[in-house]
Scaffold this active site. Structure first.
Site: not given
Ligand code: PBG
Length: 327
Positions: A194, A247
């Protein structure tokens, strides 16, 4: 010329028959934003077509999606500021509306695959995924909160927890606490690679969960790094992840392809909020054909190697596929 690749592109029938990649309903997981209360629905300004829903309306939405063949849902809570605190205590409070709603969803639709989000940010007054102390995000102390959150979610009957926090060691830690609590069959869809991405902007609008200071670069990965994703993947594999996620998706197709090539676990890709917003915005301006751009984006993620795609396009993609009878 002996080789004329254009022959396989000559008619729609030949093109369809020689098509290498197909995106179908069983590839898709639909992320949903849950509101407290009843009969409550608000559109996310930066995500046209996507609404935050209270549980009664969410049940209807899930039912409609199941009819379209979508079987996976990832549910995120929209948490009022007054519920937030430094330790994200609401995240494991059994009477909290998110946990209640998960239970209701699984009762109504036992056949649906429900994934939860394990991270502190929606419940944290600091807006970070971990505990904040003197401006630092604590790792090992955060694991305890994540463990309580995951067990509380598992108790609702959900199928998989989705740790999206990027703390070190959390997959192994969650596996251990889930097993100790008797939840051997609750899977872990790990947010393996991520990245600290600008493409999460609209999601943070949807949940009002942006960090109150700084950014997430001390725990989410540097977008410049490719090999580091393999280190994260190796750790998640050893620690017991059931699914490994990359991601965002579209700017990270190389990472999806690397994980697919190196591991035999199912690989998920999260086509995130900003990727949805870009296509929608350009479509609304008349700058491109948003439906075709959507189909091409989902196809590219599948082609890169994703076995599952989390996407806000899931419902409309299936609706358009069925309307055009493209099976
Ligand atoms: C939270 C989380 C995020 C997303 C999914 N879980 C945001 C972040 O890490 O700030 C993003 C999902 C998206 O942008 O569609 N931990």
């Amino acid at each position: 010329m002996e080789r004329r690749p254009r022959r396989n592109r000559a008619t729609a029938a030949i093109r369809n028959l020689s098509q290498e990649t197909h995106v179908t309903a069983s590839d898709l997981i639909f992320p949903l934003f849950l509101l407290e209360g009843n009969n409550n629905r608000t559109e996310v300004a930066s995500m046209p077509g996507i609404h935050r829903l209270s549980i009664d309306l969410m049940l209807k939405e899930i039912e409609a999606c199941l009819k379209l063949g979508i079987q996976g849902f990832d549910v995120f809570p929209v948490v009022e500021e007054s519920y937030k605190d430094k330790m994200a205590t609401k995240s494991y409070d059994k009477s909290f509306f998110y946990l209640k709603a998960l239970e209701t969803i699984k009762k109504e639709f036992p056949e649906a695959m429900i994934v939860t989000d394990v991270a502190m940010d929606p419940y944290s007054s600091d807006g970070h995924d971990g505990i904040v102390e003197n401006g630092q995000i604590l790792n090992d102390e955060t694991l305890e909160v994540l463990g309580k959150m995951a067990v509380a979610q598992a108790e609702t009957g959900i199928d998989m927890v989705g740790p999206s926090d990027m703390m070190d060691g959390r997959v192994g830690y969650l596996r251990e606490v889930l097993d100790d609590a008797g939840f051997h069959n609750v899977g872990i869809m790990s947010y393996t690679a991520k990245y600290a991405s600008a493409f999460y902007g609209p999601f943070r609008d949807a949940l009002d969960s942006a960090p109150k200071f700084g950014d997430k670069k001390t725990y989410q990965m540097n977008p410049a790094n490719r090999k580091e994703a393999l280190i994260e993947a190796e750790l998640d594999f050893i620690e017991g992840a059931d699914v490994m996620m990359v991601k965002p998706a579209l700017a990270y197709l190389d990472i999806i392809s690397d994980l697919k090539a190196n591991y035999d676990l199912p690989i998920a890709a999260y086509n995130v909020s900003g990727e949805y917003a870009m296509i929608k915005a350009a479509g609304l301006k008349g700058w491109l054909d948003a439906d075709r751009a959507r189909d091409e984006a989902l196809m590219s993620i599948k082609r890169a190697g994703a076995d599952m795609i989390l996407t806000y396009f899931a419902k409309e993609y299936m609706e358009s596929k069925i309307a055009n009878s493209q099976f």
